[in-house]
Design a protein around this motif. Structure first.
Motif, short mmCIF file in Angstrom:
data_model
loop_
_atom_site.label_atom_id
_atom_site.label_comp_id
_atom_site.label_asym_id
_atom_site.label_seq_id
_atom_site.Cartn_x
_atom_site.Cartn_y
_atom_site.Cartn_z
N GLU A 36 0.84 -1.19 0.00
CA GLU A 36 0.00 0.00 0.00
C GLU A 36 0.87 1.24 0.00
N GLU A 37 0.28 2.36 -0.41
CA GLU A 37 1.02 3.61 -0.52
C GLU A 37 1.38 4.13 0.87
N PRO A 38 2.64 4.49 1.10
CA PRO A 38 3.01 5.03 2.41
C PRO A 38 2.32 6.36 2.69
N GLY A 39 1.95 6.56 3.95
CA GLY A 39 1.28 7.80 4.34
C GLY A 39 2.24 8.96 4.42
N ARG A 40 1.69 10.14 4.62
CA ARG A 40 2.52 11.35 4.65
C ARG A 40 3.53 11.30 5.78
N ALA A 41 3.13 10.79 6.95
CA ALA A 41 4.05 10.72 8.09
C ALA A 41 5.24 9.83 7.78
N VAL A 42 4.98 8.72 7.08
CA VAL A 42 6.07 7.80 6.72
C VAL A 42 7.01 8.48 5.73
N VAL A 43 6.46 9.19 4.76
CA VAL A 43 7.28 9.86 3.75
C VAL A 43 8.17 10.91 4.41
N VAL A 44 7.60 11.70 5.30
CA VAL A 44 8.39 12.73 6.00
C VAL A 44 9.50 12.08 6.82
N ALA A 45 9.17 10.96 7.49
CA ALA A 45 10.17 10.27 8.29
C ALA A 45 11.29 9.72 7.42
N VAL A 46 10.94 9.18 6.26
CA VAL A 46 11.95 8.63 5.36
C VAL A 46 12.93 9.71 4.91
N TRP A 47 12.40 10.84 4.48
CA TRP A 47 13.28 11.93 4.04
C TRP A 47 14.09 12.50 5.21
N GLY A 48 13.48 12.55 6.38
CA GLY A 48 14.19 13.05 7.55
C GLY A 48 15.35 12.16 7.95
N ILE A 49 15.10 10.85 7.97
CA ILE A 49 16.17 9.91 8.32
C ILE A 49 17.27 9.94 7.26
#
Length: 692
Positions: A36-49
């Protein structure tokens, strides 16, 4: 031990750029495999990490820092793919449509059934708001037509059928919905009614003017060179393959020469290489120019300009864009006094492509072109350590041609087999007899024809070009006719290609004796592939056809119709026989529109048509009922009617060790992603149906 490990890791620093596209690819591949498509929180976390790892790598010991950067690149690859998915988003048709269709012609090609196929933009559909109307649709034109020649930019109106892009033909199969999403296609369909011209061609934009020039050049080439050679010439000069016959394409594929049709690395390299040599050695004839100017760099600039024009003229498809990027990187290396053909240049080209079009990773074009290029650069780099200066010049040339054909064929063979389920056993012979001619005769003759066209002497170049293409077509027809020319293989599971690619890249990129470790994942990939099995029963997503595996191969429930799905099933089985032959195999009991088969002790019933379904009492003694109609009747069996199949997609049935029926759904494997958002919620990918 620790010091030795640290020394080994530090020894990799000179070739770390080669691992950048590998890490990006791992992230991109992981994103596309998500359920499933990752949510906005996951996307922000990925770019942050990822950002934190990039910054923190400066404070880590040099031996460990590349691992932090590698993880950051994996995360960045997934993030780029997610961004790209949203950036290309366009409306997708959510239902089957029949009615008037209006649109502007932006591409012309041919369908799998050899019918003319039009891609339209500026689409207008009856009683549909612009916000819900697909940006592009693709329509195959059948039947007798008043208009037989279509012009770029003209607006057409027709009455036709449209439907959303179809999901995989079987669970785990090629996902056309995802492919269409990145092409901007929101619907596909066909028409059997007359296509009418509503408005004259609109060629106001640069893109449409280039498209018009492309089609005019294609027509000009086919007029100058009639028949199959002319269609071949138009394909390699403009990317227009609409005149290629199915039989010719089949011969080229069977001889492993189909890559000569696509405007890819070979053509771009031959053209720009010819222009580079022509300009450089032409300028060298003048002592004044050669002494005062960097003729090598002037030649590189000219080759770059010609390559860019070739890219635009060819329609700018993905394969050509990828080829131009690779050639541009190498020509820029010449401009900055760097060696052009290195793994570093290949890596930079791969990085650009993956960041620009991350979806290209999932296609055979990217995998095969970069496999061939990487292998060629690595092998010829290794051969530099051997002194061949004592060889005759002709022997060195022959050795280079044979080696390059062998290495490229060997590097691309597993990827071609995985995607197309076939191996051309005599492909090396066909390529040795054809590829050199493409470089020394066909492409130079094409350039000569274009240069002489303004003075009316293009026939000179086209005549020479036709000689070369006639030879290549003869080679394809001859080699494809040899006994055992083509071998067929079963489709691998989803993890085989990534594992194989990782192993082969490890062998090439790792510095030192540790590169032999790459043999392990490559070997495991081949072992897993060799043990692959096929589903016992397959069901099309429209219930129009089922296919059960028997002692003679897969038996199909009907001899005609759903031919595209039938072809995919049989090819993935590794046994592509004609549909009529597969339908004649034992495995079914037929009674009109009622077809009965079994999987172990499970009785399967396929019912097509309203009348046959209405006449059925209960489940007709079956455990599983499959129908292409809506069924609101409560029946004492597991039922898959058309409504349920729209949720599940195609089905695959197998027996478990305990005799239960294991069901895998195409929609469950794909998951809930933006490209299939019009569908209902995806069911679980695997469901165990217990014996009644």
């Amino acid at each position: 031990m620790r010091a030795a490990l640290q020394d080994t890791l530090l020894a990799q620093r000179g070739g770390l750029i080669g691992w950048v596209p590998v890490c990006l690819a791992i992230g991109i591949g992981t994103y596309f495999s998500l359920p499933e498509e990752p949510g906005r929180a996951v996307v922000v976390a990925v770019w942050g990490i990822a950002a934190a790892l990039f910054v923190g790598a400066r404070r880590i010991t040099p031996a460990i820092a590349p691992f932090a950067i590698g993880i950051a690149l994996v995360l960045a690859g997934g993030g780029v793919a997610q961004w790209r998915t949203g950036a290309v988003a366009e409306p997708v048709l959510g239902f089957r449509y029949y009615g008037p269709i209006q649109g502007r012609v932006v591409n012309i090609d041919r369908s799998a059934s050899d019918a003319p196929r039009l891609t339209l933009d500026q689409v207008v559909l009856s009683r549909m708001s612009p916000a819900r109307t697909p940006a592009r649709v693709r329509v195959s034109v059948h039947g007798d037509q008043v208009i037989t020649t279509y012009q770029p930019g003209e607006t057409l109106i027709l009455t036709g059928h449209l439907s959303p892009p179809a999901g995989p033909a079987e669970p785990g199969g090629f996902d056309f919905q995802r492919h269409a999403w990145f092409l901007g296609l929101g619907a596909v369909g066909y028409t059997r009614t007359p296509v009418l011209r509503l408005y004259a061609p609109d060629q106001g934009s640069l893109q449409m003017r280039i498209f018009a020039i492309r089609m005019q050049l294609s027509s000009f080439v086919q007029t100058a060179i009639p028949g199959d050679p002319g269609a071949f010439a138009a394909a390699i000069m403009t990317g227009d393959r609409s005149a290629m016959r199915k039989e010719t394409l089949a011969d080229l594929r069977a001889a492993n020469l189909a890559h000569l049709l696509a405007i890819s690395g070979l053509h771009m390299g031959l053209l720009t290489g010819f222009i580079f040599a022509l300009v450089r050695y032409g300028l060298a004839l003048s002592a004044t120019i050669s002494l005062r100017f960097h003729t090598k760099k002037i030649a590189a600039i000219c080759a770059l300009i010609v390559g860019a024009f070739y890219l635009a003229l060819s329609g700018g498809n993905v394969a050509t864009e990828r080829a131009f990027i690779m050639v541009a990187v190498m020509l820029v290396a010449v401009l900055v006094d760097r060696r052009a053909l290195t793994l570093r240049a290949v890596a930079i080209a791969a990085i650009i492509v993956l960041l620009w079009q991350p979806e290209a990773l999932m296609g055979p074009g990217f995998q095969m072109s970069f496999a061939a290029t990487t292998a060629l650069v690595a092998v010829f780099g290794w051969l530099r350590q051997f002194d061949m200066s004592g060889w005759p010049k002709w022997a060195r040339g022959v050795f280079s041609v044979v080696t390059s054909s062998f290495v490229a064929g060997l590097a691309t063979a597993p990827f071609a087999a995985a995607h197309f389920n076939q191996i051309a056993h005599f492909g090396l012979i066909a390529n040795l007899a054809s590829v050199p001619l493409m470089g020394v005769l066909v492409m130079p003759a094409a350039v000569l024809a274009i240069c002489l066209a303004p003075v009316g002497l293009s026939w000179i170049g086209f005549t020479v070009m036709a000689w070369g293409l006639q030879w290549i077509l003869w080679v394809a027809q001859t080699v494809s006719g040899w006994d055992g020319a083509v071998g067929h293989v079963i489709a691998p599971s989803s993890g085989v290609v990534p594992l194989l690619a990782l192993g082969l890249l490890w062998i090439i990129l790792w510095q030192g004796r540790g590169r032999v470790i790459g043999i392990v994942p490559a070997f495991i990939a081949f072992v897993v592939w060799g043990q692959a099995t096929r589903p016992t029963l397959l069901v099309a997503d429209n219930a129009a056809m089922i296919g059960v595996m028997g002692s003679e191969g897969r038996a199909l429930s009907k001899a005609t119709g759903s031919s595209f799905i039938a072809q995919i099933w049989l090819e993935n089985d590794g046994g592509p026989v004609p549909q009529e032959m597969a339908a004649s195999r034992p495995g079914y009991t037929r009674d009109g529109r009622v077809v009965r088969t079994h999987v172990g002790e499970w009785q399967i019933l396929q019912v097509t048509g309203k009348t046959a379904l209405a006449a059925l009492h209960g489940c007709g003694g079956a455990d599983v009922l499959i129908s292409n109609q809506e069924d609101v009747t409560g029946r004492p069996c597991i039922t898959f009617d058309i409504n349920r199949l729209r949720q599940t997609g195609a089905l695959a049935f197998d027996l478990s060790d305990g005799g239960d029926l294991r069901l895998t759904t195409a929609q469950g494997v794909v998951g809930n992603r933006p490209w299939n958002a019009h569908a209902d919620a995806a069911p679980a990918s695997e469901i165990l149906l217990h014996a009644p």
